[in-house]
Write a protein that holds these residues in place. Structure first.
Motif, PDB file in Angstrom:
ATOM      1  N   UNK A 462       0.992  -0.916  -0.010  1.00 28.40           N
ATOM      2  CA  UNK A 462       0.158  -0.225  -0.234  1.00 28.40           C
ATOM      3  C   UNK A 462       0.738   1.405   0.273  1.00 28.40           C
ATOM      4  N   UNK A 463       1.076   1.804  -1.120  1.00 24.40           N
ATOM      5  CA  UNK A 463       1.861   3.227  -1.450  1.00 24.40           C
ATOM      6  C   UNK A 463       0.946   4.561  -1.867  1.00 24.40           C
ATOM      7  N   UNK A 464       0.956   5.894  -1.516  1.00 27.59           N
ATOM      8  CA  UNK A 464       0.106   6.901  -1.252  1.00 27.59           C
ATOM      9  C   UNK A 464       1.255   7.691  -2.112  1.00 27.59           C
ATOM     10  N   UNK A 465       1.276   8.424  -3.547  1.00 23.48           N
ATOM     11  CA  UNK A 465       1.999   9.331  -3.934  1.00 23.48           C
ATOM     12  C   UNK A 465       1.949  11.356  -3.215  1.00 23.48           C
ATOM     13  N   UNK A 466       3.290  10.835  -2.663  1.00 22.47           N
ATOM     14  CA  UNK A 466       3.424  12.504  -2.327  1.00 22.47           C
ATOM     15  C   UNK A 466       4.653  13.123  -3.771  1.00 22.47           C
ATOM     16  N   UNK A 467       4.222  14.255  -3.289  1.00 23.70           N
ATOM     17  CA  UNK A 467       5.543  15.478  -4.423  1.00 23.70           C
ATOM     18  C   UNK A 467       6.068  14.334  -5.471  1.00 23.70           C
ATOM     19  N   UNK A 468       4.877  13.422  -5.972  1.00 22.84           N
ATOM     20  CA  UNK A 468       5.702  13.080  -7.844  1.00 22.84           C
ATOM     21  C   UNK A 468       6.766  11.469  -7.328  1.00 22.84           C
ATOM     22  N   UNK A 469       6.537  11.235  -6.331  1.00 20.88           N
ATOM     23  CA  UNK A 469       7.206  10.016  -5.471  1.00 20.88           C
ATOM     24  C   UNK A 469       6.081   8.952  -5.391  1.00 20.88           C
ATOM     25  N   UNK A 470       6.573   7.835  -4.246  1.00 20.14           N
ATOM     26  CA  UNK A 470       5.334   6.655  -3.556  1.00 20.14           C
ATOM     27  C   UNK A 470       6.271   6.499  -2.830  1.00 20.14           C
ATOM     28  N   UNK A 471       5.976   6.516  -1.445  1.00 17.37           N
ATOM     29  CA  UNK A 471       6.063   6.257  -0.073  1.00 17.37           C
ATOM     30  C   UNK A 471       4.892   5.330  -0.136  1.00 17.37           C
TER      31      UNK A 471
END
Length: 901
Positions: A462-471
């Motif tokens: 499970x990942x979230x997009x933050x500032x053009x990248x995935x965390x």
């Protein structure tokens, strides 16, 4: 020439593979970092036994390859091998689900075997297609043992409403062939390699007219492997009266000729118009709007090009122009694990289809950009209001020169770059297989994209997009056995994610905020579903008033400055010289530990520092008294230091060893009693000794003195041996003068082992309370004669010598209980050798093996080795040296119990 070109291409591919392997080997053991830090690590790892809210569905069927989620009816339809299931979407593990069994007949399986197919995997009916046809029926297709069939399903009764119909133009023959299909307005669009020897094809099967891709003179698809398709209704809100488009995503053999790094396979997106009807004469029953372009997903600074498209998820936006395409890409070489996630916008795709074309004037050469004149209207476009104004209302009215140009120029020159010209995610140890994307609005009012990505080993990231990248928020072990994830579906109504695999289907909640137990843990997670309410981490969707909630998706470190954290306090008391492990478990894979002693950070962990750090905690090596104090472990994440546990460590001085004890008592409590053989067993093997007695309780058994006892044991034994030597001298003197003392040596009886007098003396001594010291020499000459007495007359004494204490005249202490019963007497010893006298030549082999007994104590056991049997005599000092040498090799348990010696 063609063969030479193929050989040159093979050499080039081999060289590229060699360079990649060298690159991977050179970076092994180091994190593969780009300037953008794309090699992302999941923050939290959750094993299958730690999943919360998990529901599972399994049956006798296998290969759950197709899933259809109906949000309105709250049903999850699952297609497997030989069966279709209708599961309750709110709880897939609920009572028995309605089932349609659809197996291939025995005759069809036999025909499949005759075709040379595998009867364990291929000769079954694998459901490859399951979608809604209209408001009352579903439509499904299966491979049916290499003879595809399709059928309608009555949704209300969940039964097949008609006899199966021919499906060879709608479904592939094999269960693993690349395939994608859509039903749009009761028209079926499919893409696959349908037959074993056929070319890949994109088709519209019903209703008529049916359309296909062209294969001559220019083949539009070259060994294409399809992974997905999607409808984008571009006609909605269109000012030009444009048509809806159907996009197909696949990987095929490369055709371009470029000066940059070339690949044998590349990722593609193809487009056709929904209203296409084919040409009138040219491209009759062929697509007139087919165009394709290349999708690029790479790390050019490291020459990493992800050419294999594995999955594509289409994310609808508020308008058709806001549509996003999320793709999972892999490397061309299957033996190298790596994945990348790239996102493409619809505007970028449309721009490529409006750009220049590629051409291939000679079928034997590569494609290159076309620089000639482009016919009007532009080839490959859909029917628009401008064309309708020119009396071209359908594709059959298009001019032949336009259709002929489309026939020869299906490939676009411009490559489609991902958003921000870089991947959102790069993982070099994971092969992602399927993906689903979900949008949620955070407390800050921004919309966040949450991705759920399945792997080839049964995990869900499970990942979230933050500032053009995935965390990557977390990685969940959905299946214990390694298996690929075949499908990922999201239900916003049920707030669940459904994961399909060859063995079953799993339902998981979209989030589990209760997993985070502190404010910083909740903030560090960056989960858009979760926020801190002052007491616990909660799901924001369950709170109408979000003004008091704390959440920081962008930075992941703000909002918890005024909150208090609970720190675990533990006490440890250890001894000087011991190794001490202070455990500190970090729940986050992104956190690093930091240790302080009395508030000061521990600096350096070198060889001479006395400290080691690892994943388990802090190790104090050979603790010193000045290392006592308060040790605190901190978890450092996102530049925030959070205390986890505090240890109050007290290091005490060593305890001095006690003075030596009396020789007789110590020897009796330490040495093992060895029973003698019977008089009638001279030719038989001696009986095994009885179990050794337990050591009496003593202060020496304290765990504090365990190591000191071991180190001083040799010194004590040396002192005892000296005392024994003096005793032997005294006993020998008593025998010469004819007086009876406290210790007596029964050497005279050894000369007549079979006489009645010897027996009476043996009985007398057995019934007396004398304490006797008996030694038996094991030294014999090479002729088998021991000190002048043949071995066959020695009463069956064992070859190895032993030292034994038997009760004598010593009276027990009044403060102690009665002495232990006397052990059986050993056999009558032979006369001492004339070459050795007792005071200077004690030839008893001392015990030298330390063995653990009854789990909490140690006793010394007699050891008889071939090296102990020697034809010569040794002095007492030599015997002691031999015993000390053996003690160096004594095997001790690495960590004995506290009560062990």
């Amino acid at each position: 020439m063609r063969r030479s070109a193929e050989m040159q291409e093979a050499r080039s591919s081999a060289l590229r593979l060699l360079l990649l392997i060298c690159c991977v080997c050179a970076t092994a053991g180091y994190p593969f970092k780009t300037p953008l830090d794309l090699d992302v690590i999941p923050r939290v790892t959750v094993l299958s036994n730690g999943l919360q809210g998990c529901r599972r569905f399994q049956s006798s069927a296998v290969n759950y390859s197709t899933m259809l989620l109906e949000a309105d009816s709250e049903r999850l339809y699952v297609g497997a091998r030989g069966a279709v299931f209708a599961l309750n979407a709110s709880d897939i593990s609920a009572s028995s689900a309605p089932t349609i069994e659809w197996e291939a007949s025995s005759e069809q399986k036999r025909q499949c075997l005759l075709k040379g197919k595998d009867n364990k995997t291929e000769c079954f009916n694998h459901i490859r297609f399951l979608q809604r046809f209209n408001s009352t029926h579903l439509y499904m297709c299966g491979t049916h043992a290499f003879r595809p069939l399709c059928a309608y399903i009555d949704e209300e009764r969940f039964v097949m409403s008609s006899q199966p119909e021919e499906g060879r133009d709608k479904c592939p023959y094999g269960p693993t062939t690349g395939y994608t299909a859509l039903i749009i307005d009761q028209q079926m669009y499919t893409a696959s390699q349908y037959e074993f020897r056929s070319f890949p094809d994109i088709r519209r099967n019903s209703p008529s007219p049916t359309l296909k891709t062209e294969d001559a003179p220019t083949r539009w698809l070259n060994e294409a492997d399809f992974v997905g398709s999607a409808l984008v209704r571009e006609s909605l809100g269109s000012s030009t009266g444009d048509d809806d488009k159907i996009y197909f995503f696949f990987t095929e053999r490369s055709q371009e000729q470029t000066t940059t790094y070339s690949h044998s396979r590349v990722a593609r997106v193809a487009r056709v118009c929904k209203g296409d009807r084919g040409g009138h004469l040219t491209l009759q029953k062929r697509w007139t709007s087919f165009l394709k372009a290349r999708l690029t997903c790479s790390l050019p600074e490291y020459d990493f090009h992800f050419n294999m498209l594995r999955s594509m998820f289409v994310m609808p936006g508020n308008t058709p122009q806001d549509t996003l395409f999320y793709g999972i890409f892999g490397l061309e070489w299957k033996n190298v694990k790596a994945s990348a996630v790239c996102r493409f916008s619809l505007s970028e795709v449309q721009e490529a289809f409006q750009g220049p074309y590629m051409e291939n004037q000679d079928s034997g050469s590569k494609w290159k950009e076309y620089t000639g004149k482009i016919p009007d209207p532009r080839p490959g476009t859909c029917i628009t209001d401008a064309l309708r104004a020119r009396d071209m209302n359908v594709s059959t009215a298009l001019p032949d020169d336009v259709l002929d140009f489309v026939r020869r120029h299906p490939l676009m020159s411009q490559q489609i770059q991902p958003s921000d010209r870089r991947p959102l995610l790069f993982r070099r140890t994971t092969d992602y297989t399927q993906m689903a994307v979900y949008m949620i609005q955070g407390i800050d009012g921004q919309t966040h994209h949450v991705l759920y990505m399945g792997t080839d080993e049964g995990w869900l990231h499970k990942a979230v997009e933050v500032a053009g990248e995935l965390h990557i928020i977390e990685e969940l072990q959905v299946f214990e056995e390694q298996q690929p994830v075949n499908n990922v579906l999201i239900s916003t109504k049920q707030m669940s994610v459904y994961v399909g695999s060859p063995s079953g289907v799993v339902q998981l909640p979209l989030s589990n905020c209760r997993r985070y137990t502190s404010c910083y843990d909740c903030i560090f997670a960056r989960d858009p579903h979760c926020a801190w309410d002052g007491a616990q981490c909660v799901d924001i969707l369950a709170h109408v008033d979000r003004s008091t909630l704390i959440q920081d998706i962008q930075h992941g470190n703000r909002g918890c400055e005024n909150t208090q954290t609970d720190v675990v306090l533990r006490s440890r008391t250890v001894r000087v010289g011991d190794d001490v492990l202070l455990q500190c478990e970090l729940s986050s894979n992104l956190a690093t530990s930091l240790w302080t002693l009395d508030g000061s950070e521990l600096q350096g962990y070198g060889l001479n520092s006395g400290f080691r750090t690892g994943t388990d905690g802090l190790l104090i090596i050979e603790a010193r008294q000045d290392q006592s104090g308060l040790y605190t472990c901190y978890a450092v994440e996102n530049n925030i230091k959070v205390s986890i546990v505090t240890y109050n460590v007290t290091i005490c001085l060593d305890v001095q060893p006690p003075p030596p004890v009396e020789p007789t008592e110590d020897l009796y409590s330490v040495f093992t009693t060895v029973p003698p053989p019977t008089e009638h067993a001279s030719s038989e093997r001696p009986l095994p000794p009885p179990p050794a007695p337990l050591l009496p309780h003593s202060e020496l058994l304290s765990p504090r003195n365990m190591e000191a006892m071991y180190l001083s044991l040799i010194t004590i034994l040396g002192g005892l041996c000296v005392v024994l030597t003096v005793v032997l001298v005294y006993v020998g003197f008593c025998l010469r003068v004819g007086h009876r003392g406290k210790y007596s040596l029964r050497a005279a009886a050894a000369a007549y082992p079979n006489s009645k007098k010897s027996n009476r003396n043996r009985k007398q001594h057995r019934n007396s309370s004398h304490m006797e010291l008996k030694t038996i020499s094991s030294h014999c000459n090479g002729n088998g004669i021991c000190n002048g007495v043949s071995k066959q007359h020695n009463g069956g004494a064992p070859d190895g010598g032993f030292l034994q204490i038997v009760p004598g005249e010593g009276h027990p202490s009044p403060n102690k209980g009665p002495p232990p019963p006397a052990p059986p007497l050993p056999p009558t010893p032979q006369l001492p050798s004339p070459e050795c006298d007792f005071p200077n030549g004690l030839s008893a082999t001392l015990p030298s093996v330390l063995r653990r007994m009854n789990g909490n104590s140690y006793v010394l056991l007699r050891q008889s080795d071939s090296e102990n049997t020697s034809p010569s005599c040794y002095s007492f000092a030599e015997e002691l040296n031999k015993m000390l040498e053996k003690r160096k090799h004594t095997l001790l348990l690495p960590r004995p119990d506290e009560s062990s010696v």
